[in-house]
Scaffold this motif. Sequence first.
Motif, mmCIF file in Angstrom:
data_model
loop_
_atom_site.group_PDB
_atom_site.id
_atom_site.type_symbol
_atom_site.label_atom_id
_atom_site.label_comp_id
_atom_site.label_asym_id
_atom_site.label_seq_id
_atom_site.Cartn_x
_atom_site.Cartn_y
_atom_site.Cartn_z
ATOM 1 N N GLN A 376 0.742 -1.386 0.096
ATOM 2 C CA GLN A 376 0.195 -0.045 0.008
ATOM 3 C C GLN A 376 0.764 1.578 -0.013
ATOM 4 O O GLN A 376 1.961 1.055 0.853
ATOM 5 C CB GLN A 376 -0.825 0.279 1.090
ATOM 6 C CG GLN A 376 -1.986 0.938 1.416
ATOM 7 C CD GLN A 376 -3.322 0.990 1.979
ATOM 8 O OE1 GLN A 376 -3.123 0.014 2.899
ATOM 9 N NE2 GLN A 376 -4.383 1.226 2.202
ATOM 10 N N ASN A 377 0.282 2.410 -0.465
ATOM 11 C CA ASN A 377 1.331 3.170 -1.039
ATOM 12 C C ASN A 377 2.650 3.262 -1.606
ATOM 13 O O ASN A 377 3.124 3.785 -1.365
ATOM 14 C CB ASN A 377 1.608 4.353 0.329
ATOM 15 C CG ASN A 377 0.161 4.552 0.846
ATOM 16 O OD1 ASN A 377 -0.571 5.329 0.025
ATOM 17 N ND2 ASN A 377 -0.124 4.472 1.979
ATOM 18 N N LYS A 378 2.636 1.975 -2.312
ATOM 19 C CA LYS A 378 3.550 1.982 -3.281
ATOM 20 C C LYS A 378 3.285 1.110 -4.733
ATOM 21 O O LYS A 378 2.817 1.039 -4.878
ATOM 22 C CB LYS A 378 4.385 0.283 -2.182
ATOM 23 C CG LYS A 378 4.948 0.986 -1.139
ATOM 24 C CD LYS A 378 5.970 -0.462 -0.539
ATOM 25 C CE LYS A 378 6.155 -0.450 0.971
ATOM 26 N NZ LYS A 378 7.014 -1.382 1.199
ATOM 27 N N VAL A 379 4.604 2.005 -5.433
ATOM 28 C CA VAL A 379 4.559 1.704 -6.745
ATOM 29 C C VAL A 379 4.623 0.290 -7.263
ATOM 30 O O VAL A 379 5.654 -0.444 -7.053
ATOM 31 C CB VAL A 379 5.828 2.850 -7.518
ATOM 32 C CG1 VAL A 379 5.193 1.875 -8.685
ATOM 33 C CG2 VAL A 379 5.002 3.375 -7.203
ATOM 34 N N LYS A 380 3.439 -0.535 -7.476
ATOM 35 C CA LYS A 380 3.842 -2.014 -7.401
ATOM 36 C C LYS A 380 2.893 -2.020 -8.529
ATOM 37 O O LYS A 380 1.472 -2.001 -8.783
ATOM 38 C CB LYS A 380 3.536 -2.269 -6.595
ATOM 39 C CG LYS A 380 3.574 -4.456 -6.427
ATOM 40 C CD LYS A 380 4.461 -4.890 -6.829
ATOM 41 C CE LYS A 380 4.202 -6.398 -6.668
ATOM 42 N NZ LYS A 380 5.569 -7.188 -6.891
ATOM 43 N N GLU A 381 2.558 -3.330 -9.439
ATOM 44 C CA GLU A 381 2.095 -4.226 -10.195
ATOM 45 C C GLU A 381 1.369 -5.360 -9.713
ATOM 46 O O GLU A 381 2.646 -5.869 -9.832
ATOM 47 C CB GLU A 381 2.632 -3.688 -11.804
ATOM 48 C CG GLU A 381 2.715 -2.209 -12.851
ATOM 49 C CD GLU A 381 3.281 -2.832 -14.175
ATOM 50 O OE1 GLU A 381 3.074 -3.589 -14.807
ATOM 51 O OE2 GLU A 381 3.526 -1.423 -14.138
ATOM 52 N N PHE A 382 0.279 -5.030 -10.286
ATOM 53 C CA PHE A 382 0.090 -7.028 -9.935
ATOM 54 C C PHE A 382 -0.613 -7.427 -10.807
ATOM 55 O O PHE A 382 -1.113 -6.898 -11.857
ATOM 56 C CB PHE A 382 -1.502 -6.931 -8.490
ATOM 57 C CG PHE A 382 -1.157 -5.876 -7.369
ATOM 58 C CD1 PHE A 382 0.005 -6.818 -6.611
ATOM 59 C CD2 PHE A 382 -0.911 -5.085 -7.356
ATOM 60 C CE1 PHE A 382 -0.003 -5.877 -5.010
ATOM 61 C CE2 PHE A 382 -0.860 -4.004 -6.088
ATOM 62 C CZ PHE A 382 0.482 -4.525 -4.977
ATOM 63 N N GLY A 383 -0.586 -8.925 -10.546
ATOM 64 C CA GLY A 383 -1.168 -9.829 -12.268
ATOM 65 C C GLY A 383 -2.713 -9.754 -11.539
ATOM 66 O O GLY A 383 -3.047 -9.225 -10.621
#
Length: 564
Positions: A376-383
Amino acid sequence: MYLDFLVKIPFVQGKITRRKKKDVVYIEYEYDRIYDPVRQYTFPKRVTIGKLSETDPELMQPNQNFLKYFPDAELPETKNRTSRSSCLRVGAYFVLRKIIEEYNLVELLGGYFEQRDLGLFLDLAVYSIIAENNAAQYYPDYTYNHPLFTNGMKQYSDSTVSDFLNSVTDDQSIGFLNSWNETRNHREKIYISYDSTNKNCQAGDIEMVEFGHPKVDVGQPVFNYAVAYDTHNQEPLFYEKYPGSLNDISQLQFMLDKAFGYGYKKIGFILDRGYFSSENIQYMDKCGYSFVIMVKGMASLVNELVLEHKGTFESKRVNNIYEYGVYGKTVKHRLYAGDKKERYFHLYHSISKESAERAGIENRLNQMTLYLKKYQNKVKEFGPGFEKYFNLHYDEKTQAFVLSEERCSVVERELDLAGYFCIITSEKMSAKEAIELYKSHDTSEKLFRGDKSYLGNKSIRVYSEESARAKIFVEVVAMILRCKMYIKLKEEMKKLEKKPNYMTVPAALKELEKIEMVRQLDNVYRLDHAVTANQKTILNAFGLDANHIKYYASELSKELKKAE
């Protein structure tokens, strides 16, 4: 019992005498003297230590007494006893030899192999079952402490095995399959369970090895192979191997043509969902073959049908199929858009399956939720797996992940479908008949599990096309034998009040391997001990008992004697 070599008659002043009885001259050794004070006479104590050689008067054939009284005597190295163990494991060999005889495999394979090669081929098949390995470099270790099918129980090196595998041709494997299927019953209708798997190949120049879609991807090229299994007579019928880049759907039609070529006309096929395509269904209809396909309840193919009939059969006692712990109902429906026939959809519900699947869904969602909170509140891509169950929100400026909302309708739909599955058949039958038919497919699936786990065939460790094809050929014959063991043990266990843990194939093999023959001083192999109660139960599954083992051991002892 006399040993099978000659030694010099020992020279001990006044202690060695000769005694002739009929045509044999016995050598006796005086090991003590006892004085009788009453008779005032000394009595010599003698023992026979051998018998005079017929060709040399200075030599004799010793017995065990000679070794006892002359332990330091030099023995000639006329026999090399290091090549074969003094303790042979014979139980599993006797059982597998009986199965080979029942299937007439010696005659079937003998039409395509010379006598020397036939014995080695059978030994390699039995070796992969007993040792749970298919590596040629370990084959000599197996021959050291097991009886063999080769002429004179001859032991071959790993290099000879490699040369043999390179010499096996496609004509031999094709010829055997033709002969094997020619002896099967073609009159009665049978259902063929068809399943495939792939193998990693630590290989050199092998044409059929390609990068494809392996079930377990370890970054190596693979090839595919499939086995057709007769669920009624419970035995493999034929196999096929094809390049790793081909998928199951594209290969199925070629298998159907092969079945026709082997003379099977009154047949149906039990298939996994992976073989489903409208083209394959149409081709089976064209050939006049019936089919059975299992589909999970959550699959898009049947989920609407499951939801439509949900609540109409799950608690109706008339729909209970207690043998499998499910409730079932049959409805008619078309299989795909443009299908010209109505098929029979057998819907099933299992309470235990529902509980397990619901728990699995809840656990998966909980793990996903914790994972999302972590970023949360981080740059991250999910599949796409996350996007299926959650609406994901990102900060427009920083593109950081902000929060997730569970897609309740998707989750609730999966929970509603938990515990359901469907079997589709082309022929009219009841839900009970359909599940009984499909469950017979379990044996072929166990064949593949056993092939990789218990035959050591997860990978093919060869460096030529010929060796790879030969190993698959040997492996399929081993599967025929191991499958027979599995069926026999399963049938016997049904008769027992208790369910012993030694009636599985791996456990039974370990018990049978404890039946041993040991070589004694006269160079003769004999059974080391009586057959145990557990071993008797296992042997009974194959129509054998302790008397059979004694007889087989006696005959094997004679064969080993000739082989020395």
